[in-house]
Write a protein that holds these residues in place. Structure first.
Motif, PDB file in Angstrom:
ATOM      1  N   ALA A  60      -1.254   1.032   8.197  1.00  0.00           N
ATOM      2  CA  ALA A  60      -0.756  -0.065   9.144  1.00  0.00           C
ATOM      3  C   ALA A  60      -1.607  -1.403   8.858  1.00  0.00           C
ATOM      4  O   ALA A  60      -0.923  -2.435   8.978  1.00  0.00           O
ATOM      5  CB  ALA A  60      -0.850   0.253  10.849  1.00  0.00           C
ATOM      6  N   MET A  61      -2.737  -1.086   8.600  1.00  0.00           N
ATOM      7  CA  MET A  61      -3.581  -2.385   8.322  1.00  0.00           C
ATOM      8  C   MET A  61      -3.281  -3.075   7.049  1.00  0.00           C
ATOM      9  O   MET A  61      -2.953  -4.014   7.014  1.00  0.00           O
ATOM     10  CB  MET A  61      -5.307  -2.034   8.454  1.00  0.00           C
ATOM     11  CG  MET A  61      -6.151  -3.245   8.153  1.00  0.00           C
ATOM     12  SD  MET A  61      -6.207  -3.456   6.406  1.00  0.00           S
ATOM     13  CE  MET A  61      -7.367  -2.068   5.967  1.00  0.00           C
ATOM     14  N   LEU A  62      -3.074  -2.320   6.146  1.00  0.00           N
ATOM     15  CA  LEU A  62      -2.787  -2.639   4.647  1.00  0.00           C
ATOM     16  C   LEU A  62      -1.216  -3.372   4.925  1.00  0.00           C
ATOM     17  O   LEU A  62      -0.764  -4.277   4.389  1.00  0.00           O
ATOM     18  CB  LEU A  62      -2.672  -1.833   3.618  1.00  0.00           C
ATOM     19  CG  LEU A  62      -4.060  -1.192   3.485  1.00  0.00           C
ATOM     20  CD1 LEU A  62      -4.172  -0.087   2.138  1.00  0.00           C
ATOM     21  CD2 LEU A  62      -4.908  -2.419   2.743  1.00  0.00           C
ATOM     22  N   ARG A  63      -0.346  -2.682   5.684  1.00  0.00           N
ATOM     23  CA  ARG A  63       0.897  -3.327   5.622  1.00  0.00           C
ATOM     24  C   ARG A  63       1.058  -4.579   6.501  1.00  0.00           C
ATOM     25  O   ARG A  63       1.680  -5.439   6.161  1.00  0.00           O
ATOM     26  CB  ARG A  63       1.931  -2.184   6.526  1.00  0.00           C
ATOM     27  CG  ARG A  63       3.191  -2.452   6.601  1.00  0.00           C
ATOM     28  CD  ARG A  63       4.035  -1.187   7.107  1.00  0.00           C
ATOM     29  NE  ARG A  63       5.440  -1.466   7.656  1.00  0.00           N
ATOM     30  CZ  ARG A  63       6.292  -1.842   7.082  1.00  0.00           C
ATOM     31  NH1 ARG A  63       6.344  -1.874   5.567  1.00  0.00           N
ATOM     32  NH2 ARG A  63       7.467  -2.219   7.650  1.00  0.00           N
ATOM     33  N   ALA A  86       4.619   0.358   2.192  1.00  0.00           N
ATOM     34  CA  ALA A  86       5.608   0.924   2.744  1.00  0.00           C
ATOM     35  C   ALA A  86       5.300   1.633   4.029  1.00  0.00           C
ATOM     36  O   ALA A  86       4.083   2.048   3.984  1.00  0.00           O
ATOM     37  CB  ALA A  86       6.406   2.077   2.080  1.00  0.00           C
ATOM     38  N   LYS A  87       6.219   1.638   5.239  1.00  0.00           N
ATOM     39  CA  LYS A  87       5.892   1.956   6.291  1.00  0.00           C
ATOM     40  C   LYS A  87       5.645   3.452   6.551  1.00  0.00           C
ATOM     41  O   LYS A  87       4.576   3.790   7.106  1.00  0.00           O
ATOM     42  CB  LYS A  87       7.152   1.645   7.472  1.00  0.00           C
ATOM     43  CG  LYS A  87       6.870   1.922   8.979  1.00  0.00           C
ATOM     44  CD  LYS A  87       7.567   1.512   9.861  1.00  0.00           C
ATOM     45  CE  LYS A  87       7.632   1.891  11.336  1.00  0.00           C
ATOM     46  NZ  LYS A  87       8.548   1.634  12.137  1.00  0.00           N
ATOM     47  N   ASN A  88       6.540   4.179   5.673  1.00  0.00           N
ATOM     48  CA  ASN A  88       6.265   5.503   5.551  1.00  0.00           C
ATOM     49  C   ASN A  88       5.719   6.061   4.239  1.00  0.00           C
ATOM     50  O   ASN A  88       6.112   6.789   3.477  1.00  0.00           O
ATOM     51  CB  ASN A  88       7.669   6.290   5.895  1.00  0.00           C
ATOM     52  CG  ASN A  88       7.967   5.997   7.360  1.00  0.00           C
ATOM     53  OD1 ASN A  88       7.203   6.138   8.557  1.00  0.00           O
ATOM     54  ND2 ASN A  88       9.347   5.713   7.469  1.00  0.00           N
ATOM     55  N   SER A  89       4.659   5.390   3.807  1.00  0.00           N
ATOM     56  CA  SER A  89       4.098   5.560   2.490  1.00  0.00           C
ATOM     57  C   SER A  89       3.747   6.884   2.223  1.00  0.00           C
ATOM     58  O   SER A  89       3.024   7.612   2.874  1.00  0.00           O
ATOM     59  CB  SER A  89       3.044   4.628   2.390  1.00  0.00           C
ATOM     60  OG  SER A  89       2.245   4.852   1.119  1.00  0.00           O
ATOM     61  N   LEU A  90       4.073   7.399   0.781  1.00  0.00           N
ATOM     62  CA  LEU A  90       3.660   8.667   0.709  1.00  0.00           C
ATOM     63  C   LEU A  90       2.151   8.672   0.280  1.00  0.00           C
ATOM     64  O   LEU A  90       1.458   9.892   0.318  1.00  0.00           O
ATOM     65  CB  LEU A  90       4.161   9.116  -0.739  1.00  0.00           C
ATOM     66  CG  LEU A  90       5.986   9.288  -0.629  1.00  0.00           C
ATOM     67  CD1 LEU A  90       6.341   9.459  -2.076  1.00  0.00           C
ATOM     68  CD2 LEU A  90       6.192  10.427   0.401  1.00  0.00           C
ATOM     69  N   HIS A  91       1.531   7.604   0.377  1.00  0.00           N
ATOM     70  CA  HIS A  91      -0.075   7.805   0.332  1.00  0.00           C
ATOM     71  C   HIS A  91      -0.443   8.488   1.740  1.00  0.00           C
ATOM     72  O   HIS A  91      -1.401   9.149   1.607  1.00  0.00           O
ATOM     73  CB  HIS A  91      -0.659   6.278   0.501  1.00  0.00           C
ATOM     74  CG  HIS A  91      -0.648   5.640  -0.764  1.00  0.00           C
ATOM     75  ND1 HIS A  91      -1.508   5.851  -1.684  1.00  0.00           N
ATOM     76  CD2 HIS A  91       0.349   4.654  -1.422  1.00  0.00           C
ATOM     77  CE1 HIS A  91      -1.230   5.120  -2.938  1.00  0.00           C
ATOM     78  NE2 HIS A  91      -0.210   4.343  -2.710  1.00  0.00           N
ATOM     79  N   MET A  92       0.324   8.321   2.843  1.00  0.00           N
ATOM     80  CA  MET A  92      -0.208   8.955   3.934  1.00  0.00           C
ATOM     81  C   MET A  92       0.092  10.589   4.171  1.00  0.00           C
ATOM     82  O   MET A  92      -0.487  11.451   4.987  1.00  0.00           O
ATOM     83  CB  MET A  92       0.666   8.254   5.170  1.00  0.00           C
ATOM     84  CG  MET A  92       0.079   7.088   5.366  1.00  0.00           C
ATOM     85  SD  MET A  92       0.806   6.272   6.860  1.00  0.00           S
ATOM     86  CE  MET A  92       2.824   6.526   6.614  1.00  0.00           C
ATOM     87  N   LYS A  93       0.784  11.029   2.977  1.00  0.00           N
ATOM     88  CA  LYS A  93       1.033  12.513   2.971  1.00  0.00           C
ATOM     89  C   LYS A  93       0.166  13.085   1.891  1.00  0.00           C
ATOM     90  O   LYS A  93       0.341  14.155   1.273  1.00  0.00           O
ATOM     91  CB  LYS A  93       2.448  12.675   2.698  1.00  0.00           C
ATOM     92  CG  LYS A  93       3.446  12.373   3.657  1.00  0.00           C
ATOM     93  CD  LYS A  93       4.735  12.540   3.370  1.00  0.00           C
ATOM     94  CE  LYS A  93       5.847  12.381   4.365  1.00  0.00           C
ATOM     95  NZ  LYS A  93       7.313  12.502   4.068  1.00  0.00           N
TER      96      LYS A  93
END
Length: 148
Positions: free
Chosen positions: A82-85, A92-99
């Motif tokens: 969210a900070m980078l966004r 991306a809001k639902n970035s695959l980085h978060m998974k």
């Protein structure tokens, strides 16, 4: 045998590990990769999808270089994402980085276009080219490409 070599300019860490031999993933090596690819801003570790690790390793092999990847971003916590966004339109809001399913990488002796071509040759996930920031995004999501 599958091997992954990386360094992180933000943390000063480097790693060079064989993570797969004769059909088996090596648990300790995967744990090392997970810790290395953590969200360094929050020091949070998440399991990195082995499909992403395999894409990274296969792409590196295709480029025929001994230079390690520079890891710019692996796992990102929702707060970090969210900070980078909020700072960039390219997050991306639902970035695959978060998974734990994506990595942003560069290699000094290969262009981002050479990197992207190698990753696309794997036909195994998403490949994004970011010219302005000079890196390639690789993930294990649907096969697609952007900014190429």
């Amino acid at each position: 045998m599958r091997r992954l070599k990386m360094y992180n300019g933000r943390t000063g860490e480097s790693m060079d590990t064989i993570y797969w031999i004769e059909g088996d993933y090596i648990k300790d090596a995967l744990n090392e990769i997970n810790a290395f690819m953590r969200d360094w801003r929050r020091n949070e570790v998440r399991t990195i999808d082995t499909r992403t690790i395999d894409i990274m390793a296969a792409s590196h092999n295709l480029m025929d270089t001994s230079e390690p990847y520079m890891l710019l971003s692996g796992y990102r916590s929702p707060k970090t994402n969210a900070m980078l966004r909020s700072r960039s339109g390219g997050v991306a809001k639902n970035s695959l980085h978060m998974k734990g399913q994506a990595a942003d990488l560069r290699i000094g002796n290969r262009s981002i276009y050479q990197m992207a071509k190698a990753a696309q040759a794997c036909r195994a996930g998403g490949v994004g080219v970011y010219r302005g920031s000079n890196f390639v995004h690789m993930d294990c999501g649907a096969v697609r490409q952007w900014n190429g």
